[in-house]
Design a protein around this motif. Structure first.
Motif, PDB file in Angstrom:
ATOM      1  N   LEU A  61       0.790  -1.423  -0.014  1.00  0.00           N
ATOM      2  CA  LEU A  61      -0.089   0.148   0.139  1.00  0.00           C
ATOM      3  C   LEU A  61       0.868   1.119  -0.155  1.00  0.00           C
ATOM      4  O   LEU A  61       0.420   2.247  -0.822  1.00  0.00           O
ATOM      5  CB  LEU A  61      -1.005  -0.154   1.188  1.00  0.00           C
ATOM      6  CG  LEU A  61      -2.111  -1.177   1.072  1.00  0.00           C
ATOM      7  CD1 LEU A  61      -2.676  -1.003   2.572  1.00  0.00           C
ATOM      8  CD2 LEU A  61      -2.927  -0.675   0.033  1.00  0.00           C
ATOM      9  N   ASP A  62       2.001   1.108   0.544  1.00  0.00           N
ATOM     10  CA  ASP A  62       3.090   2.335   0.878  1.00  0.00           C
ATOM     11  C   ASP A  62       3.557   2.705  -0.543  1.00  0.00           C
ATOM     12  O   ASP A  62       3.500   3.909  -0.967  1.00  0.00           O
ATOM     13  CB  ASP A  62       3.889   1.909   1.855  1.00  0.00           C
ATOM     14  CG  ASP A  62       5.135   3.592   2.016  1.00  0.00           C
ATOM     15  OD1 ASP A  62       4.329   4.490   2.034  1.00  0.00           O
ATOM     16  OD2 ASP A  62       5.907   2.973   2.026  1.00  0.00           O
ATOM     17  N   GLN A  63       3.820   1.501  -1.325  1.00  0.00           N
ATOM     18  CA  GLN A  63       4.506   1.737  -2.677  1.00  0.00           C
ATOM     19  C   GLN A  63       3.379   2.371  -3.579  1.00  0.00           C
ATOM     20  O   GLN A  63       3.593   3.094  -4.454  1.00  0.00           O
ATOM     21  CB  GLN A  63       4.943   0.217  -3.382  1.00  0.00           C
ATOM     22  CG  GLN A  63       6.135  -0.033  -2.369  1.00  0.00           C
ATOM     23  CD  GLN A  63       6.581  -1.615  -3.136  1.00  0.00           C
ATOM     24  OE1 GLN A  63       5.947  -2.002  -3.704  1.00  0.00           O
ATOM     25  NE2 GLN A  63       7.676  -1.958  -2.459  1.00  0.00           N
ATOM     26  N   ASP A  64       2.026   1.815  -3.515  1.00  0.00           N
ATOM     27  CA  ASP A  64       0.808   2.089  -4.300  1.00  0.00           C
ATOM     28  C   ASP A  64       0.774   3.491  -4.118  1.00  0.00           C
ATOM     29  O   ASP A  64       0.403   4.331  -4.957  1.00  0.00           O
ATOM     30  CB  ASP A  64      -0.123   1.366  -4.073  1.00  0.00           C
ATOM     31  CG  ASP A  64       0.023  -0.012  -4.541  1.00  0.00           C
ATOM     32  OD1 ASP A  64       0.780  -0.136  -5.502  1.00  0.00           O
ATOM     33  OD2 ASP A  64      -0.892  -0.966  -4.468  1.00  0.00           O
ATOM     34  N   LEU A  65       0.566   4.132  -2.758  1.00  0.00           N
ATOM     35  CA  LEU A  65       0.385   5.380  -2.472  1.00  0.00           C
ATOM     36  C   LEU A  65       1.560   6.376  -2.983  1.00  0.00           C
ATOM     37  O   LEU A  65       1.432   7.414  -3.599  1.00  0.00           O
ATOM     38  CB  LEU A  65       0.347   5.589  -1.003  1.00  0.00           C
ATOM     39  CG  LEU A  65       0.036   7.084  -0.430  1.00  0.00           C
ATOM     40  CD1 LEU A  65      -1.295   7.561  -0.861  1.00  0.00           C
ATOM     41  CD2 LEU A  65       0.175   7.039   1.095  1.00  0.00           C
ATOM     42  N   GLY A  66       2.633   5.850  -2.910  1.00  0.00           N
ATOM     43  CA  GLY A  66       3.948   6.614  -3.624  1.00  0.00           C
ATOM     44  C   GLY A  66       3.676   6.833  -5.006  1.00  0.00           C
ATOM     45  O   GLY A  66       4.108   8.005  -5.515  1.00  0.00           O
ATOM     46  N   ASP A  67       3.365   5.898  -5.644  1.00  0.00           N
ATOM     47  CA  ASP A  67       3.199   5.950  -7.158  1.00  0.00           C
ATOM     48  C   ASP A  67       2.064   6.723  -7.325  1.00  0.00           C
ATOM     49  O   ASP A  67       2.050   7.693  -8.215  1.00  0.00           O
ATOM     50  CB  ASP A  67       2.699   4.531  -7.589  1.00  0.00           C
ATOM     51  CG  ASP A  67       4.189   3.646  -7.580  1.00  0.00           C
ATOM     52  OD1 ASP A  67       5.035   3.866  -7.589  1.00  0.00           O
ATOM     53  OD2 ASP A  67       3.749   2.430  -7.975  1.00  0.00           O
ATOM     54  N   LEU A  68       0.965   6.892  -6.661  1.00  0.00           N
ATOM     55  CA  LEU A  68      -0.131   7.596  -6.863  1.00  0.00           C
ATOM     56  C   LEU A  68       0.328   9.075  -6.533  1.00  0.00           C
ATOM     57  O   LEU A  68      -0.190  10.099  -7.298  1.00  0.00           O
ATOM     58  CB  LEU A  68      -1.360   7.352  -5.853  1.00  0.00           C
ATOM     59  CG  LEU A  68      -2.723   8.173  -5.749  1.00  0.00           C
ATOM     60  CD1 LEU A  68      -3.396   7.912  -7.530  1.00  0.00           C
ATOM     61  CD2 LEU A  68      -3.654   7.621  -4.970  1.00  0.00           C
ATOM     62  N   GLU A  69       0.928   9.299  -5.324  1.00  0.00           N
ATOM     63  CA  GLU A  69       1.511  10.676  -5.439  1.00  0.00           C
ATOM     64  C   GLU A  69       2.314  11.280  -6.491  1.00  0.00           C
ATOM     65  O   GLU A  69       2.388  12.454  -6.756  1.00  0.00           O
ATOM     66  CB  GLU A  69       2.340  10.917  -4.082  1.00  0.00           C
ATOM     67  CG  GLU A  69       1.625  10.684  -2.619  1.00  0.00           C
ATOM     68  CD  GLU A  69       2.465  10.455  -1.371  1.00  0.00           C
ATOM     69  OE1 GLU A  69       3.711  10.130  -1.689  1.00  0.00           O
ATOM     70  OE2 GLU A  69       1.952  10.676  -0.382  1.00  0.00           O
ATOM     71  N   ASP A  70       3.251  10.239  -7.132  1.00  0.00           N
ATOM     72  CA  ASP A  70       3.913  10.843  -8.027  1.00  0.00           C
ATOM     73  C   ASP A  70       3.107  11.249  -9.471  1.00  0.00           C
ATOM     74  O   ASP A  70       3.401  12.142 -10.085  1.00  0.00           O
ATOM     75  CB  ASP A  70       4.965   9.508  -8.475  1.00  0.00           C
ATOM     76  CG  ASP A  70       6.055   9.360  -7.640  1.00  0.00           C
ATOM     77  OD1 ASP A  70       6.091  10.187  -6.733  1.00  0.00           O
ATOM     78  OD2 ASP A  70       6.605   8.244  -7.757  1.00  0.00           O
ATOM     79  N   ILE A  71       1.932  10.463  -9.474  1.00  0.00           N
ATOM     80  CA  ILE A  71       1.205  10.584 -10.782  1.00  0.00           C
ATOM     81  C   ILE A  71       0.321  11.984 -10.444  1.00  0.00           C
ATOM     82  O   ILE A  71       0.253  12.921 -11.217  1.00  0.00           O
ATOM     83  CB  ILE A  71      -0.241   9.467 -10.921  1.00  0.00           C
ATOM     84  CG1 ILE A  71       0.963   8.373 -11.266  1.00  0.00           C
ATOM     85  CG2 ILE A  71      -1.035  10.102 -11.814  1.00  0.00           C
ATOM     86  CD1 ILE A  71      -0.034   7.199 -11.448  1.00  0.00           C
TER      87      ILE A  71
END
Length: 159
Positions: A61-71
């Motif tokens: 979830l932390d990795q997915d949230l990081g990807d979402l923040e990047d987008i």
């Protein structure tokens, strides 16, 4: 040595001592203690497995949230900053019968809604980039819209 291995070692030691766990008072107590410890070991082992699984899910979830923040925040890192310039406050402050014009900031390229009263003032800072925008349409015909402006957004006659 993990908890399960330690419990098995302790159980083996008691079995190796050939203690009578059924006839003496001390043996009965030691047998009950070993049974409780065996159950606790199984319970703690199960909890550790669940914690490991939850930790893995949290990492994903932390990795997915990081990807979402990047987008989502990617536009801020580009040459053009992210800006939503259609200022709701400006539209709320404008009279219902006031005509709004749409223009593009030559500096940042953002679309901005401007009222006639702002046009009459002649200048305003871009709400996105802060660049001072100047409006001079004194030499234009009354029938033509000011240069660089599109058709009015609202028509006071409601047409």
């Amino acid at each position: 040595m993990n908890l399960t291995d330690k419990m098995a070692y302790l159980r083996g030691m008691v079995d190796g001592m050939e203690l009578d766990l059924n006839s003496t008072k001390e043996g009965k107590v030691l047998g009950q203690i070993l049974d409780v410890m065996q159950e606790m070991t199984a319970y703690v082992t199960d909890l550790q497995t669940q914690v490991d699984e939850l930790t893995e899910v949290c990492d994903l979830l932390d990795q997915d949230l990081g990807d979402l923040e990047d987008i989502v925040f990617e536009e801020e890192s580009d040459d053009e900053p992210y800006c939503y310039c259609e200022d709701d406050d400006m539209e709320d402050d404008a009279d219902d019968d006031e005509v709004l014009y749409e223009t593009v900031c030559p500096s940042c390229g953002s679309t901005i809604n401007i009222s006639e009263s702002v046009l009459e003032e002649g200048t305003m800072p871009c709400p996105c980039c802060g660049e001072m925008l100047e409006f001079d349409y004194s030499d234009m015909d009354e029938d033509l819209e000011p240069e660089g402006f599109d058709v009015p957004i609202e028509d006071p006659a409601g047409e």
